[in-house]
Design a protein around this motif. Structure first.
Motif, PDB file in Angstrom:
ATOM      1  N   ARG A 181      25.370 -39.255  20.990  1.00  0.00           N
ATOM      2  CA  ARG A 181      26.223 -38.072  21.080  1.00  0.00           C
ATOM      3  C   ARG A 181      25.373 -36.824  20.860  1.00  0.00           C
ATOM      4  O   ARG A 181      24.686 -36.704  19.839  1.00  0.00           O
ATOM      5  CB  ARG A 181      27.318 -38.107  20.015  1.00  0.00           C
ATOM      6  N   ALA A 182      25.455 -35.899  21.809  1.00  0.00           N
ATOM      7  CA  ALA A 182      24.739 -34.631  21.641  1.00  0.00           C
ATOM      8  C   ALA A 182      25.344 -33.809  20.507  1.00  0.00           C
ATOM      9  O   ALA A 182      24.663 -32.987  19.891  1.00  0.00           O
ATOM     10  CB  ALA A 182      24.775 -33.840  22.942  1.00  0.00           C
ATOM     11  N   ASP A 183      26.628 -34.056  20.214  1.00  0.00           N
ATOM     12  CA  ASP A 183      27.320 -33.279  19.182  1.00  0.00           C
ATOM     13  C   ASP A 183      27.525 -34.090  17.910  1.00  0.00           C
ATOM     14  O   ASP A 183      28.428 -33.804  17.123  1.00  0.00           O
ATOM     15  CB  ASP A 183      28.662 -32.783  19.707  1.00  0.00           C
ATOM     16  N   GLY A 184      26.686 -35.098  17.671  1.00  0.00           N
ATOM     17  CA  GLY A 184      26.881 -35.949  16.507  1.00  0.00           C
ATOM     18  C   GLY A 184      26.822 -35.197  15.187  1.00  0.00           C
ATOM     19  O   GLY A 184      27.654 -35.414  14.297  1.00  0.00           O
ATOM     20  N   ILE A 185      25.844 -34.312  15.023  1.00  0.00           N
ATOM     21  CA  ILE A 185      25.747 -33.555  13.777  1.00  0.00           C
ATOM     22  C   ILE A 185      26.909 -32.573  13.653  1.00  0.00           C
ATOM     23  O   ILE A 185      27.401 -32.308  12.556  1.00  0.00           O
ATOM     24  CB  ILE A 185      24.395 -32.821  13.687  1.00  0.00           C
ATOM     25  N   ASP A 186      27.383 -32.052  14.781  1.00  0.00           N
ATOM     26  CA  ASP A 186      28.580 -31.199  14.743  1.00  0.00           C
ATOM     27  C   ASP A 186      29.766 -31.978  14.172  1.00  0.00           C
ATOM     28  O   ASP A 186      30.532 -31.464  13.355  1.00  0.00           O
ATOM     29  CB  ASP A 186      28.925 -30.706  16.148  1.00  0.00           C
TER      30      ASP A 186
ATOM     31  N   LEU B 209      29.646 -34.653  12.221  1.00  0.00           N
ATOM     32  CA  LEU B 209      29.395 -34.945  10.817  1.00  0.00           C
ATOM     33  C   LEU B 209      29.720 -33.738   9.942  1.00  0.00           C
ATOM     34  O   LEU B 209      30.392 -33.860   8.900  1.00  0.00           O
ATOM     35  CB  LEU B 209      27.933 -35.354  10.651  1.00  0.00           C
ATOM     36  N   LEU B 210      29.249 -32.568  10.347  1.00  0.00           N
ATOM     37  CA  LEU B 210      29.481 -31.363   9.556  1.00  0.00           C
ATOM     38  C   LEU B 210      30.955 -30.959   9.561  1.00  0.00           C
ATOM     39  O   LEU B 210      31.482 -30.507   8.539  1.00  0.00           O
ATOM     40  CB  LEU B 210      28.616 -30.216  10.084  1.00  0.00           C
ATOM     41  N   ALA B 211      31.605 -31.133  10.692  1.00  0.00           N
ATOM     42  CA  ALA B 211      33.017 -30.776  10.751  1.00  0.00           C
ATOM     43  C   ALA B 211      33.839 -31.657   9.816  1.00  0.00           C
ATOM     44  O   ALA B 211      34.742 -31.180   9.122  1.00  0.00           O
ATOM     45  CB  ALA B 211      33.531 -30.892  12.183  1.00  0.00           C
ATOM     46  N   LEU B 212      33.524 -32.941   9.773  1.00  0.00           N
ATOM     47  CA  LEU B 212      34.213 -33.842   8.853  1.00  0.00           C
ATOM     48  C   LEU B 212      33.914 -33.477   7.408  1.00  0.00           C
ATOM     49  O   LEU B 212      34.797 -33.476   6.554  1.00  0.00           O
ATOM     50  CB  LEU B 212      33.801 -35.283   9.131  1.00  0.00           C
TER      51      LEU B 212
ATOM     52  N   GLY C  82      32.838 -30.032  20.138  1.00  0.00           N
ATOM     53  CA  GLY C  82      31.897 -29.699  21.179  1.00  0.00           C
ATOM     54  C   GLY C  82      30.811 -28.772  20.681  1.00  0.00           C
ATOM     55  O   GLY C  82      29.722 -28.741  21.210  1.00  0.00           O
ATOM     56  N   ARG C  83      31.116 -28.006  19.629  1.00  0.00           N
ATOM     57  CA  ARG C  83      30.173 -27.028  19.109  1.00  0.00           C
ATOM     58  C   ARG C  83      30.456 -26.828  17.634  1.00  0.00           C
ATOM     59  O   ARG C  83      31.590 -26.852  17.184  1.00  0.00           O
ATOM     60  CB  ARG C  83      30.322 -25.706  19.863  1.00  0.00           C
ATOM     61  N   HIS C  84      29.380 -26.647  16.869  1.00  0.00           N
ATOM     62  CA  HIS C  84      29.530 -26.425  15.433  1.00  0.00           C
ATOM     63  C   HIS C  84      30.265 -25.112  15.183  1.00  0.00           C
ATOM     64  O   HIS C  84      29.949 -24.094  15.758  1.00  0.00           O
ATOM     65  CB  HIS C  84      28.148 -26.388  14.784  1.00  0.00           C
TER      66      HIS C  84
END
Length: 386
Positions: A357-362, A364-367, A383-385
């Motif tokens: 996932r290109a947005d995997g860290i997004d 993680l941070l959102a959660l 889709g975006r942080h």
């Protein structure tokens, strides 16, 4: 791994990543996760959950695990199966959780993180318990580093459980419902190649047969590795290189049985070796598989280790992400099916590429920032942080 952060003057949030020095896969994910978070301006703290146990216990746990893998695989399989029952697994892990919880609580009070990420199941069990007991009031997320989300990873009390594949997320959801999410693998950027579709040189025109990496993990745990390498080399169609990790005895055995040119010890240039290989042969279904997938190198799961290795093998083959073999003859057949002139090789590479996932860290941070694990935080939103 210590709890000392790399300070940043522009640090945003504070994240504690709890891993375990059980092989290199869990720590490898933790270190890469920390790098990506620091890159976004956050401060990270790394803690080895084995260091939270009383003196000597962590070394003992690590040693017993290694001994079972090497010398009592049947016993390890039975232990793994027992942990598959959530109630039985919780009962079995309870003594370690009780031993680690006091030091874990002290570390959390000292660090005061905004969220906790666990990359090892015992770590998740410890912080989950503290969360359940009201001694930890920040989100706790379990980053599962095995392709098969075994129940031992899904300890109660945590806010979210992050899986490597969509099929893994569906499996985890049977026990944790809306708290299971698909994160995808966390792999060092050195494994990303600009042209993963580049075809290896056909065997007919190569200076030597195509290289096949046969991995045994950082601990060098494998059954019959030397014989497998010798059998592969004897075909004349492949040039096997055994990755023996830090196991000097295994390195010596492979050199003696198959030839010194077919054995490698611990290497720092693994990204280049993986990217240049015809295929990676693996027996644990762990981080090495994820690294090969990122590099665009197909994987064969061969003679998998008991417990997590066999479970990962089933998971990966069902999803079409890897091939499976159990004998040297089957291994040659599986490698032949990955010939660069046929479609099977690139179909497998493409399927493996889709789990990232290109947005995997997004996600993680959102959660972590939402402080919730419910269905209100859905992967489709990231889709975006923010």
């Amino acid at each position: 791994m210590t709890a000392r952060p790399e300070p940043r003057p522009d640090a945003g949030r504070r994240y504690l990543i709890m891993s375990a020095s059980m092989g290199s896969g869990h720590d490898g994910v933790a270190l890469e996760l920390a790098r990506r978070l620091r890159e976004r301006g956050h401060t990270t703290y790394l803690v080895d959950v084995l260091d939270l146990l009383p003196a000597g216990f962590g070394v003992g746990v690590r040693g017993i695990y290694g001994l079972m893998l090497r010398h009592a695989p049947g016993r390890y399989q039975r232990v793994y199966d027992a942990f598959g029952d959530p109630r039985e697994g919780r009962r079995m892990i309870e003594p370690l959780v009780r031993l680690a919880a006091p030091a874990g609580h002290a570390a959390l009070r000292e660090i005061a993180p905004d969220a906790v990420f666990s990359t090892f199941h015992l770590a998740g069990a410890v912080v989950g318990r503290l969360r359940e007991e009201g001694r930890l009031d920040v989100p706790t997320l379990v980053v599962i580093t095995e392709f098969n989300p075994h129940a031992v990873w899904l300890s109660s009390g945590n806010d979210a459980y992050l899986c490597l594949t969509p099929s893994g997320q569906r499996t985890a959801a049977t026990l944790v419902s809306g708290r299971a999410h698909w994160l995808g693998p966390i792999v060092r950027p050195e494994y990303e190649r600009p042209n993963p579709d580049a075809r290896p040189t056909p065997p007919a025109v190569a200076a030597r047969p195509p290289t096949v990496l046969v991995s045994s993990g950082s601990w060098g745990v494998a059954n019959g590795l030397a014989d497998t390498v010798r059998a592969l080399a004897s075909t004349g169609r492949y040039f096997p290189l055994a990755l023996c990790g830090r196991n000097s005895r295994l390195l010596d055995e492979v050199r003696r049985v198959a030839g010194p040119e077919h054995a490698l010890g611990w290497r720092e240039d693994l990204p280049d070796l993986v990217a240049g290989a015809y295929a990676v042969v693996e027996n644990a279904g762990g981080q090495t598989c994820a690294e090969a997938f990122r590099a665009g190198t197909p994987v064969v799961i061969h003679a998998p280790l008991p417990g997590h290795g066999r479970a990962a093998g089933r998971h990966l083959t069902r999803a079409g992400l890897a091939r499976r073999s159990d004998t040297p003859h089957d291994l040659v057949t599986a490698l032949d099916a990955l010939h660069p002139d046929g479609p099977a090789r690139f179909e497998q590479i493409e399927r493996a590429r889709t789990i990232f996932r290109a947005d995997g860290i997004d996600l993680l941070l959102a959660l972590a920032e939402s402080g919730t694990a419910g269905d209100a935080v859905a992967p489709a939103r990231f889709g975006r942080h923010r």
